[in-house]
Design a protein around this motif. Structure first.
Motif, short mmCIF file in Angstrom:
data_model
loop_
_atom_site.label_atom_id
_atom_site.label_comp_id
_atom_site.label_asym_id
_atom_site.label_seq_id
_atom_site.Cartn_x
_atom_site.Cartn_y
_atom_site.Cartn_z
N THR A 2 1.30 -16.53 8.71
CA THR A 2 2.53 -16.76 8.58
C THR A 2 2.19 -15.33 8.65
N HIS A 3 4.36 -14.47 8.97
CA HIS A 3 3.70 -12.94 8.76
C HIS A 3 4.36 -12.79 7.68
N GLU A 4 3.85 -13.31 5.76
CA GLU A 4 4.22 -13.39 4.95
C GLU A 4 2.81 -13.03 4.89
N THR A 5 1.36 -13.81 5.30
CA THR A 5 0.50 -13.60 4.75
C THR A 5 -0.81 -12.62 5.45
N LEU A 6 0.12 -11.86 6.41
CA LEU A 6 -0.36 -11.14 7.53
C LEU A 6 0.02 -9.75 6.77
N THR A 7 1.42 -9.43 5.92
CA THR A 7 1.99 -7.89 5.15
C THR A 7 1.46 -8.23 3.67
N THR A 8 0.94 -9.00 3.21
CA THR A 8 0.95 -8.58 1.59
C THR A 8 -0.62 -8.44 1.80
N PHE A 30 -12.76 -5.24 -1.98
CA PHE A 30 -13.65 -5.36 -0.72
C PHE A 30 -13.53 -6.25 -0.08
N GLU A 31 -13.24 -7.37 -0.69
CA GLU A 31 -13.34 -8.46 0.09
C GLU A 31 -12.43 -8.83 0.92
N ALA A 32 -11.15 -9.03 -0.10
CA ALA A 32 -10.27 -8.39 0.91
C ALA A 32 -10.03 -7.52 2.76
N PHE A 33 -10.91 -6.33 2.09
CA PHE A 33 -10.88 -4.84 3.29
C PHE A 33 -11.86 -5.81 4.40
N LYS A 34 -12.88 -6.54 4.13
CA LYS A 34 -13.36 -6.86 4.85
C LYS A 34 -12.58 -7.82 5.80
N GLU A 35 -12.29 -8.98 5.57
CA GLU A 35 -11.90 -9.96 5.44
C GLU A 35 -10.76 -9.57 6.60
N THR A 36 -9.60 -8.70 6.67
CA THR A 36 -9.08 -8.33 6.85
C THR A 36 -9.26 -7.79 8.54
N ASN A 37 -10.64 -6.25 7.85
CA ASN A 37 -10.97 -5.81 9.59
C ASN A 37 -11.87 -6.46 10.06
N ASP A 38 -12.59 -7.69 9.70
CA ASP A 38 -12.86 -9.00 10.47
C ASP A 38 -11.56 -9.16 11.27
N VAL A 55 -3.18 -3.88 11.22
CA VAL A 55 -3.42 -2.28 11.34
C VAL A 55 -2.90 -1.78 10.01
N GLU A 56 -1.88 -2.51 9.88
CA GLU A 56 -0.89 -2.01 8.67
C GLU A 56 -1.22 -2.35 6.93
N LYS A 57 -1.46 -3.77 7.04
CA LYS A 57 -1.77 -4.43 5.75
C LYS A 57 -3.58 -3.80 5.97
N LEU A 58 -4.50 -3.48 6.56
CA LEU A 58 -5.97 -2.60 6.15
C LEU A 58 -6.04 -1.40 5.81
N GLY A 59 -4.25 -0.60 6.11
CA GLY A 59 -4.05 0.68 5.69
C GLY A 59 -4.21 0.78 4.23
N ARG A 60 -3.15 -0.61 4.06
CA ARG A 60 -2.73 -0.05 2.53
C ARG A 60 -4.14 -0.34 1.80
N ILE A 61 -4.81 -1.82 2.42
CA ILE A 61 -5.60 -2.29 1.69
C ILE A 61 -6.52 -0.87 1.70
N ALA A 64 -5.34 1.35 -1.62
CA ALA A 64 -5.57 0.52 -3.08
C ALA A 64 -7.03 0.98 -2.77
N MET A 65 -8.01 0.49 -2.62
CA MET A 65 -9.47 0.62 -2.21
C MET A 65 -9.71 1.97 -2.69
N ASP A 66 -8.36 2.86 -2.40
CA ASP A 66 -9.47 4.71 -2.43
C ASP A 66 -8.78 5.12 -3.71
N GLU A 67 -6.91 4.24 -4.31
CA GLU A 67 -7.32 4.70 -5.68
C GLU A 67 -7.97 3.95 -7.10
N GLN A 68 -8.51 2.49 -6.30
CA GLN A 68 -9.05 2.16 -7.20
C GLN A 68 -10.23 2.26 -7.57
#
Length: 417
Positions: A2-8, A30-38, A55-61, A64-68
């Motif tokens: 769904t669109h929600e899954t992709l953008t959240t 990082f796990e979310a990053f790997k999943e989205t990048n794959d 791509v938008e979701k990966l950018g947000r992750i 967020a990773m940089d801030e964390q």
């Protein structure tokens, strides 16, 4: 899907004072990053282009990773603060010096401090332009700088009592030769030595305080001075060790003459080019990193560290090897560095961003390659007159630095040659 899954994107945050929780949350990111990048790579392989929402979701992750990671670094720094104290100084002497220094800071009363430093034959006197800080404060500043300034933490650090440290370095060893049992033994060439000079420069800060603050007995004056100057000293040091001009600042390693590694000679830093101006090659982008690592001799490669800023690291996080494994791996625990191809990664924000002909990545044994020179003593001069009603504290530290071994550090150049 769904669109929600992709953008959240996952929410990446942690309790402000819990380094373990911050690390756990970073690993979840990082796990979310790997999943989205794959997913992005699979979409590119299937459709030649990645879905814009992925791509938008990966950018947000990424963000967020940089801030964390920034939060994690701050918490690790806070936990790394060591206890005060210096070996060889008795508790009574330390308390006496602390009380005399505090009287000088709060009221300008220098009589007791003058007496103590005369007994100790200290170099910091009123006539010299200030008093040395207490041993506890001096040691505290030095240790905290080691944590905050990344190049200082990697480099060799020497303490000197003069204005210049001169160091001989053998650029070539003694010549040898084989000979038969009765053959002549001609004289062999001697070793070639180069003299390197590391002058110390003056680093200063001048925090101000009102007399009311100084009169407040609840204020820990030593902690206040330390907190005021530690960040500005560390920031100035970190910038100079990378890009310093060598005239009024330490000589930064990126200001050295740079040549393609195939043409390397002593006195220059070798680099490996990506082949693309301002970027990595489209095919095998990580090959340049492998080539740079192996441009180092084995002895330096064993102790190598990868130095880059956060933006460069963000791009490299996406690289994989031929088996599909990520080359960049997150820290193994709180306070530990990330790694790239098995080598620790240190973030130095004074490193340049990726751009045409920039040297955005350095790989090498910085303990062998770079030398930081500290002249003993941090001085404080109390000035209650120049900025009334404030009292200024002119605080100085003498520090120098420069490359001591031009073989031990290699650079990645984002250019065609």
């Amino acid at each position: 899907m769904t669109h929600e899954t992709l953008t959240t994107a996952p929410e990446i945050k942690a309790a402000p004072d819990d380094v373990n929780a911050a690390f756990d949350t970073f690993m979840e990111g990082f796990e979310a990053f790997k999943e989205t990048n794959d997913r992005r790579l699979a979409e590119m392989e299937k459709k030649q282009v990645a879905d814009a929402l992925t791509v938008e979701k990966l950018g947000r992750i990424d963000k967020a990773m940089d801030e964390q990671k920034k939060l994690l670094d701050r918490l690790a720094l806070k936990g790394a603060r060591p206890p005060l104290g210096r070996p060889g100084v008795s508790a009574a002497e330390a308390l006496e010096h602390k009380a005399a220094f505090e009287a000088y800071i709060r009221r300008g009363d220098e009589a007791n401090l003058r007496s103590i430093e005369a007994k100790a034959m200290a170099i910091g006197t009123g006539a010299d332009g200030g008093y040395t800080v207490t041993p506890e404060l001096d040691a505290e500043i030095g240790r905290r700088l080691s944590v905050v300034s990344p190049i200082r933490a990697l480099a060799t650090v020497r303490q000197v009592s003069t204005a210049v440290l001169k160091k001989p370095f053998a650029t070539s060893g003694m010549a040898t030769g084989w000979a038969g049992e009765t053959a002549a033994r001609p004289q062999t060439a001697s070793a070639q030595l180069a003299e390197l000079a590391f002058p110390v420069m003056e680093l200063y800060a001048m925090p101000a305080a009102t007399q009311a603050l100084l009169d407040d007995s609840a204020v820990d004056i030593e902690a206040w001075i330390s907190s005021e100057i530690e960040i500005v000293f560390a920031e100035q040091e970190g910038a100079a060790f990378v890009n310093g001009d060598g005239v009024t600042q330490p000589s930064g390693f990126l200001t050295a003459t740079k040549v393609a590694d195939a043409s390397w000679s002593w006195g220059k830093l070798g680099y490996v080019a990506t082949g693309v101006a301002g970027g990595f090659a489209s095919s095998g982008p990580s090959d340049v990193l492998i080539d740079t690592v192996y441009a180092l001799k084995a002895g330096y490669r064993q102790n190598a560290t990868v130095v880059m800023n956060r933006k460069t690291q963000n791009q490299i996080r996406r690289f994989k090897d031929a088996n599909g494994n990520y080359l960049w791996l997150p820290p193994t625990g709180p306070g530990q560095p990330a790694s790239l191809m098995g080598y620790p990664v240190v973030e130095a924000e004074d490193m340049p961003n990726i751009g045409a002909d920039s040297f955005a990545i350095a790989i090498g044994d910085f303990r062998a390659g770079y030398l930081v020179v500290d002249r003993l003593g941090v001085r404080v001069l109390r000035d209650p007159y120049s900025a009334k009603p404030y009292v200024l504290f002119y605080t100085t530290k003498r520090v120098g630095g420069g490359i001591q071994n031009f073989e031990a550090i290699k650079l990645v150049k984002f250019g065609t040659a």
